[in-house]
Design a protein around this motif. Structure first.
Motif, short mmCIF file in Angstrom:
data_model
loop_
_atom_site.label_atom_id
_atom_site.label_comp_id
_atom_site.label_asym_id
_atom_site.label_seq_id
_atom_site.Cartn_x
_atom_site.Cartn_y
_atom_site.Cartn_z
N LEU A 117 19.40 31.77 32.02
CA LEU A 117 20.38 32.78 32.42
C LEU A 117 19.74 34.16 32.58
O LEU A 117 20.30 35.02 33.27
N ARG A 118 18.59 34.36 31.95
CA ARG A 118 17.91 35.66 32.07
C ARG A 118 16.81 35.65 33.13
O ARG A 118 16.03 36.58 33.20
N ARG A 119 16.80 34.60 33.95
CA ARG A 119 15.67 34.45 34.86
C ARG A 119 15.77 35.35 36.09
O ARG A 119 14.76 35.66 36.71
N GLY A 120 16.95 35.78 36.46
CA GLY A 120 17.01 36.64 37.64
C GLY A 120 18.43 36.90 38.11
O GLY A 120 19.41 36.53 37.46
N ASN A 121 18.51 37.52 39.28
CA ASN A 121 19.77 37.93 39.88
C ASN A 121 20.13 36.95 40.99
O ASN A 121 19.35 36.72 41.91
N LEU A 122 21.35 36.38 40.93
CA LEU A 122 21.75 35.36 41.90
C LEU A 122 22.00 35.93 43.29
O LEU A 122 22.06 35.18 44.27
N ASP A 123 22.17 37.22 43.40
CA ASP A 123 22.48 37.83 44.70
C ASP A 123 21.23 38.06 45.53
O ASP A 123 21.24 38.80 46.51
N GLY A 124 20.14 37.42 45.16
CA GLY A 124 18.89 37.68 45.85
C GLY A 124 18.90 37.31 47.32
O GLY A 124 18.23 37.96 48.14
N ALA A 125 19.66 36.27 47.71
CA ALA A 125 19.68 35.87 49.12
C ALA A 125 20.27 36.98 49.99
O ALA A 125 19.73 37.31 51.05
N VAL A 126 21.38 37.57 49.53
CA VAL A 126 21.99 38.66 50.28
C VAL A 126 21.11 39.90 50.23
O VAL A 126 20.94 40.62 51.23
N THR A 127 20.53 40.15 49.04
CA THR A 127 19.66 41.31 48.90
C THR A 127 18.45 41.20 49.82
O THR A 127 18.04 42.17 50.47
N ARG A 128 17.86 40.00 49.89
CA ARG A 128 16.69 39.80 50.76
C ARG A 128 17.09 40.00 52.22
O ARG A 128 16.33 40.60 53.01
N ASN A 165 29.82 19.69 37.13
CA ASN A 165 30.43 21.02 37.08
C ASN A 165 30.39 21.67 38.46
O ASN A 165 29.51 22.48 38.76
N TRP A 166 31.35 21.30 39.29
CA TRP A 166 31.35 21.81 40.67
C TRP A 166 31.86 23.24 40.76
O TRP A 166 31.41 24.00 41.60
N GLY A 167 32.82 23.60 39.94
CA GLY A 167 33.47 24.90 40.13
C GLY A 167 33.15 25.92 39.08
O GLY A 167 33.77 26.98 39.04
N ARG A 168 32.19 25.65 38.21
CA ARG A 168 31.90 26.57 37.12
C ARG A 168 30.85 27.59 37.53
O ARG A 168 29.77 27.24 37.98
N GLY A 169 31.18 28.85 37.36
CA GLY A 169 30.23 29.91 37.67
C GLY A 169 29.46 30.35 36.44
O GLY A 169 29.82 30.03 35.31
N GLU A 170 28.40 31.10 36.64
CA GLU A 170 27.57 31.60 35.56
C GLU A 170 27.27 33.08 35.78
O GLU A 170 27.15 33.53 36.92
N ARG A 171 27.18 33.80 34.69
CA ARG A 171 26.76 35.20 34.75
C ARG A 171 25.29 35.26 34.37
O ARG A 171 24.94 35.08 33.21
N MET A 172 24.46 35.49 35.35
CA MET A 172 23.03 35.54 35.09
C MET A 172 22.56 36.98 35.02
O MET A 172 23.08 37.85 35.71
N ARG A 173 21.57 37.19 34.15
CA ARG A 173 21.01 38.52 33.95
C ARG A 173 19.51 38.45 34.21
O ARG A 173 18.86 37.49 33.84
N GLY A 174 19.00 39.48 34.83
CA GLY A 174 17.57 39.53 35.11
C GLY A 174 17.29 40.49 36.24
O GLY A 174 18.12 40.68 37.14
N SER A 175 16.13 41.07 36.21
CA SER A 175 15.79 42.08 37.23
C SER A 175 15.26 41.46 38.51
O SER A 175 15.31 42.08 39.57
N GLN A 176 14.78 40.24 38.46
CA GLN A 176 14.18 39.62 39.64
C GLN A 176 15.27 39.08 40.56
O GLN A 176 16.21 38.41 40.13
N ASP A 177 15.13 39.38 41.87
CA ASP A 177 16.06 38.85 42.86
C ASP A 177 15.65 37.43 43.23
O ASP A 177 14.53 37.20 43.71
N LEU A 178 16.55 36.48 43.02
CA LEU A 178 16.27 35.09 43.33
C LEU A 178 16.80 34.75 44.71
O LEU A 178 17.94 35.09 45.05
N GLY A 179 15.97 34.11 45.53
CA GLY A 179 16.43 33.64 46.81
C GLY A 179 17.45 32.52 46.64
O GLY A 179 17.69 32.02 45.53
#
Length: 650
Positions: free
Chosen positions: A74-85, A278-292
């Motif tokens: 959960l601390r590995r990075g930011n899930l919004d990396g695709a949009v950020t990239r 778990n098809w509909g379960r979301g996660e709150r991830m924390r981390g400074s790295q933007d993940l693709g």
């Protein structure tokens, strides 16, 4: 060889190959000790299997490691990396295009600048509006194309592990054909058709896209469903605005061809075939790295597997067994040694069942009759350790019947006697008689007066009802374990030393019910209020009346005055302080038992003045006795009172 060097160290991977076999008897004894201390049988059995032969190598340890890995993921990075990239590439493309336009002094360049200035702030909408834009800068055009090409590649690679080569060659038609054939195969499988041959044909045609080489359609579905569920979880983990941005970008990346619709159909098919993921379960991830996109979906896929693993290792659902744990999943996430630990725990559980110490039902593990006998023997040894066969007196009834135990004495035979002939004394009488008359001893001739019969006794049977209080106060005040120990000890004593007796254990709270040895060992306290002694005595009365030739023995263990009784409809009525109706109904059952000849002995726990007044009055009315033992002496008091009753010394 003399030149070789060897280094020795501790075994660090998997079970110790030199470890001694696990002593399952010791494990059962440990379970017994903890049950007799008042712990829940199911909790103790579950803990035995979860903890395993060695501390720190059981399911709890594996769960702790899985939870730690989940937190790290959960601390590995930011899930919004695709949009950020995409936003970064778009900004670079726009900057390069503006630099190029400044070099042109014409109306077309000014118009294009105006188009760039009016682009929406939304990255996805800006990318969509620029789809028909005529780029002046080749660098800007390449950067723009990377937005959709890169996202398209990540989306398809995330869903299908073997797509890299096809994507590099730009062969999207081959990808589309494969997905179409895959949807047809899954649809046939969902309809229940035999797809064995169809699966093989599919793999012969498209196997290069599946480097994990699934052996059957179920393995193929498992692999694809996990990846698709991870992609869905990625979308659920984003904010609504982020979801919209990524969805629009993905739609543009996949284009207007059939692939976009085919991937949507594939997701629906997989979700129908594997709804438990778990098809509909979301996660709150924390981390400074933007993940693709691919990295983010991969992390969420890993988290999904860890969640599944935590559920399997938890063994919380009814009927859970260690066979439910996917060893391959354990090894994939936690390593081979963790898989070895699970296999070792499975072996322990199977060995407990193979040796007959535990059984399994829909609720989980239970102690077998063999283990319950051992538990009863342990309880008896703890509460009455000096009890032995030579000290267990029986109250005697002389009887003309021959079905009894020899007592070592004899008497002259009388007409009608059915006792066995005492051959030695009979012949001795004949020899002495003939010798006294001066007649030769041989041959021995028997006369009627020579015969003696061996005296016997028969053990009088008893109908024993042990009524134990199961109200919550027994647990809250630390009396639950001694109560169990007492009942199990008495049960074992009756079964082994007085098999002609009939023991019934009756537990009473708001209602009363009979309990077997296994039910007694497994019973857990509840917070339901009520001490329905009336119902318990009613059941006890039915028990003793079913054995009319037996001595009625009623033993009551309680820590509170009666606070509940059954109404005319058979429903329990509870009130505190006790209602007059409750007291009258309870005394009515006491009178029934008194008229039948049963004596009630009470074992009063605690200092409840209401209980003391009640049992004193009952003792005067019934003729029974009242004991007030220390809780640790309860078992000795109850067992000793029963043995005295069997000796006829009450």
């Amino acid at each position: 060889m003399s030149g070789n060097r060897f280094r020795y160290g501790a075994w660090r991977d998997g079970p110790d190959p030199l470890a001694p076999p696990y002593d399952v008897r010791a494990a059962v004894d440990e379970v017994g000790e903890r049950v007799l201390e008042g712990e829940s049988l199911r909790d103790v059995l579950r803990d035995l299997v979860r903890r395993g032969p060695r501390e720190g190598r059981g399911l709890d340890d594996l769960r702790a490691r899985a939870r730690r890995m989940r937190r790290e993921a959960l601390r590995r990075g930011n899930l919004d990396g695709a949009v950020t990239r995409a936003q970064q590439l778009l900004d670079q493309a726009l900057a390069a295009e503006r630099d190029e336009l400044t070099r042109h002094d014409d109306d077309s360049a000014r118009f294009n600048e105006a188009v760039l200035d009016s682009l929406p702030r939304s990255t996805s909408r800006a990318v969509e509006e620029l789809s028909e834009y005529d780029w002046a800068s080749s660098e800007a055009r390449d950067l723009y194309n990377q937005i959709l090409d890169g996202l398209r590649r990540e989306v398809v690679e995330q869903r299908f592990a073997g797509m890299k080569q096809a994507l590099e060659s730009g062969d999207m038609s081959g990808v589309s054909e494969m997905v179409s054939d895959l949807n047809d195969l899954l649809a046939r499988h969902a309809r229940g058709e035999d797809t064995t041959d169809a699966f093989q044909q599919f793999m012969d045609k498209h196997g290069q896209f599946f480097p994990d080489n699934p052996e059957n359609i179920e393995e193929l579905i498992d692999s694809l469903a996990r990846r698709a569920a991870a992609a869905e979880r990625l979308m659920r983990s984003l904010s609504p605005q982020q979801q919209e941005e990524l969805s629009r970008l993905m739609d543009q990346a996949l284009g207007d061809g059939p692939l976009r619709g085919q991937l949507g159909e594939l997701t629906s098919n997989l979700q129908a075939l594997r709804p438990q993921l778990n098809w509909g379960r979301g996660e709150r991830m924390r981390g400074s790295q933007d993940l693709g996109y691919g990295e983010a979906a991969g992390v969420l896929g890993e988290i999904g597997e860890l969640d599944e693993l935590l559920d399997q290792l938890g063994q919380e659902h009814p009927g859970a067994t260690l066979d439910d744990v996917d060893v391959e999943l354990v090894e994939r996430q936690l390593g081979r040694s963790a898989g070895d630990d699970v296999r070792r725990l499975r072996d322990l559980e199977r060995e407990l069942q193979r040796q007959g110490w535990v059984t399994r039902d829909s609720e989980g593990l239970n102690l077998s009759p063999k283990a319950l006998r051992r538990l009863g023997r342990t309880a008896l040894a703890r509460v009455f350790d000096d009890l032995s066969g030579s000290k267990q007196g029986q109250h005697d009834l002389r009887d003309a019947g021959a079905a009894g135990d020899l007592i070592g004495s004899s008497r002259r035979w009388e007409f009608g006697d059915e006792q066995p002939i005492d051959v030695v004394r009979t012949i001795g009488n004949a020899v002495r008689r003939r010798a006294a008359g001066g007649v030769g001893v041989l041959p021995v001739r028997l006369a009627p007066d020579d015969f003696e019969v061996a005296e016997t006794e028969r053990r009088a049977s008893a109908a024993v009802a042990l009524c134990v209080d199961l109200s919550y106060s027994m647990y809250a005040d630390g009396r639950w374990g001694p109560m169990k120990q007492t009942a199990l000890a008495l049960s074992h004593l009756v079964a082994t030393q007085y098999p002609q007796d009939s023991l019934q254990i009756i537990g009473f709270g708001k209602y009363a019910s009979t309990l077997s040895q296994g039910q007694l060992a497994a019973i857990d306290p509840t917070e339901e209020k009520g001490t329905n002694l009336q119902h318990a005595l009613k059941i006890a009365g039915r028990h003793v009346r079913r054995h009319p030739g037996a001595e009625p023995v009623i033993l009551v263990v309680t820590d509170g005055e009666p606070t509940a009784h059954l109404d005319d409809e058979g429903e329990a009525v509870f009130w505190w302080p006790p209602l007059p109706e409750t007291v009258r109904a309870t005394v009515h059952e006491v009178d029934h038992l008194t008229r039948y000849g049963a004596t009630l002995n009470f074992f009063m726990l605690g200092e409840d003045p209401g209980l003391k007044n009640f049992v004193d009055a009952v003792a005067q009315r019934n003729g029974g006795r009242v004991f007030s033992p220390d809780i640790q002496e309860l078992g000795r008091y109850v067992v000793d009172d029963y043995v005295r009753a069997r000796r006829g010394k009450r």
